[in-house]
Design an enzyme around this catalytic site. Structure first.
Site, short mmCIF file in Angstrom:
data_model
loop_
_atom_site.label_atom_id
_atom_site.label_comp_id
_atom_site.label_asym_id
_atom_site.label_seq_id
_atom_site.Cartn_x
_atom_site.Cartn_y
_atom_site.Cartn_z
CE LYS A 120 -24.32 -6.84 4.63
NZ LYS A 120 -24.29 -7.32 3.26
N GLY A 179 -18.67 -7.07 -3.62
CA GLY A 179 -17.69 -6.81 -4.66
C GLY A 179 -17.06 -8.05 -5.27
#
Lengths: 67, 268
Positions: free
Chosen positions: B110, B198
């Protein structure tokens, strides 16, 4: 004895010490880490025959919790 | 065509890096109270892909503590090392190379190259640079980015195997702030789009999946909940529900009412 930089701190180790021996001394399992010596990654297969010299910069890293 | 929910889900694997994953929820491992809680939450979430960070070993401290990879063995979970804390392409590439050595050659990473500490917004220019270098070096790159459709396309062109736009700033829990940008990203994409960062609660994850995202990656929404294990279960169900709703095809929105009960035979 010689002095190396280990994870940013000075560390006294025996002269003629291999990476494998250092890990044993520090009680670190080789399976769960990666090592960089002087900004070059040392593969696990080479720990036994990689010897440390005064002033070597060693980074030993592990996986920790993160997103 | 009617969908039998179980059949639909059984065949609906997330294809990533040559593997099929039945769970479309990916979770981080940060901010938990203990290794035991980390594992319990991840088990409750059903996630198969878990992110980890790379940091220096504490020399001479806590040597008897189990390593995170003993708690989350790589033969049971797909370990997704991140480059969190990297603020330039060079550091991110170096971190990925160390991760590959640590994980015995596993090349799934990632990528996140951050812009500043206050917002943790990605530096998208450095992210694209790092992505190109990593792809050239044989990595399978899942790239964290902002919700900019143009940058998402650049990352796909670089050869990233997944593009991971944020819903909102990392750890903010604000949910999907710009669903319209996300929809444009989804319309253009030829690689899985995974919302990363988020997400605050289950309905946020469900919305991401309803929009057509291939998956959701979250950490703080579970670890920061009052009861992380319960929230992990909620997220698991939310991702499944959102995915099924996407596959089912939602009804169109209308501005006026449409009676559900027949109008004929109403008593005079």
């Amino acid at each position: 004895m010689i002095t190396i930089q280990l994870n940013g701190e000075p560390q006294q180790i025996a002269a003629e010490c291999s990476l494998g021996q250092l890990l044993q001394t520090l009680a670190i399992h080789a399976q769960r880490i990666a090592i960089e010596k002087n900004q070059r990654i040392i593969p696990k297969s080479q720990y036994a025959n990689t010897f440390l010299a005064p002033g070597d910069q060693l980074e030993i890293i592990q996986a920790i919790g993160g997103g | 065509m009617s969908i039998n929910a179980e059949d639909a889900l059984a065949k609906d694997n997330l294809q990533l890096a040559g593997h099929g994953f039945h769970s479309r929820l990916m979770v981080g491992t940060g901010k938990y109270a203990s290794h035991a809680q980390t594992r319990a939450a991840i088990d409750a979430s059903g996630a198969q892909i878990v992110t980890v960070a790379l940091r220096r070993v504490n020399i001479g401290q806590h040597l008897d503590e189990p390593n995170l990879l003993d708690v989350l063995p790589p033969d049971l979970f797909t370990i997704l090392p991140n480059t969190a804390g990297c603020y330039n392409a060079r550091d991110a590439v170096r971190t990925c190379q160390l991760a590959r050595e640590l994980l015995n050659g596993a090349c799934l990473v990632k990528l996140e190259v951050l812009g500043d500490q206050k917002t943790l917004y990605p530096n998208v220019i450095a992210t694209v640079q790092a992505a190109q270098q990593l792809v050239d070096d044989g990595f399978q790159v899942m790239a964290y980015t902002n919700d900019d459709p143009i940058v998402a396309q650049e990352l796909e062109s670089c050869g990233c195997i997944a593009v991971m736009p944020l819903a909102a700033p990392i750890g903010s829990g604000l949910g999907i702030c710009n669903p319209y940008a996300l929809q444009i990203i989804l319309e253009n994409a030829n690689v899985p789009i995974i919302v990363d960062a988020g997400i605050g609660t289950a309905s946020d994850a469900a919305l991401a999946m309803e929009l057509g995202c291939a998956g959701v990656l979250l950490n703080t929404a579970i670890a920061g909940a009052t009861d992380p294990i319960a929230m992990a279960q909620a997220m698991k169900h939310a991702v499944i529900a959102g995915r099924l709703a996407f596959l089912a095809g939602r009804m169109p929105k209308k501005r006026y009412a449409s009676a559900s009960s027949p109008l004929e035979g109403v008593m005079a």
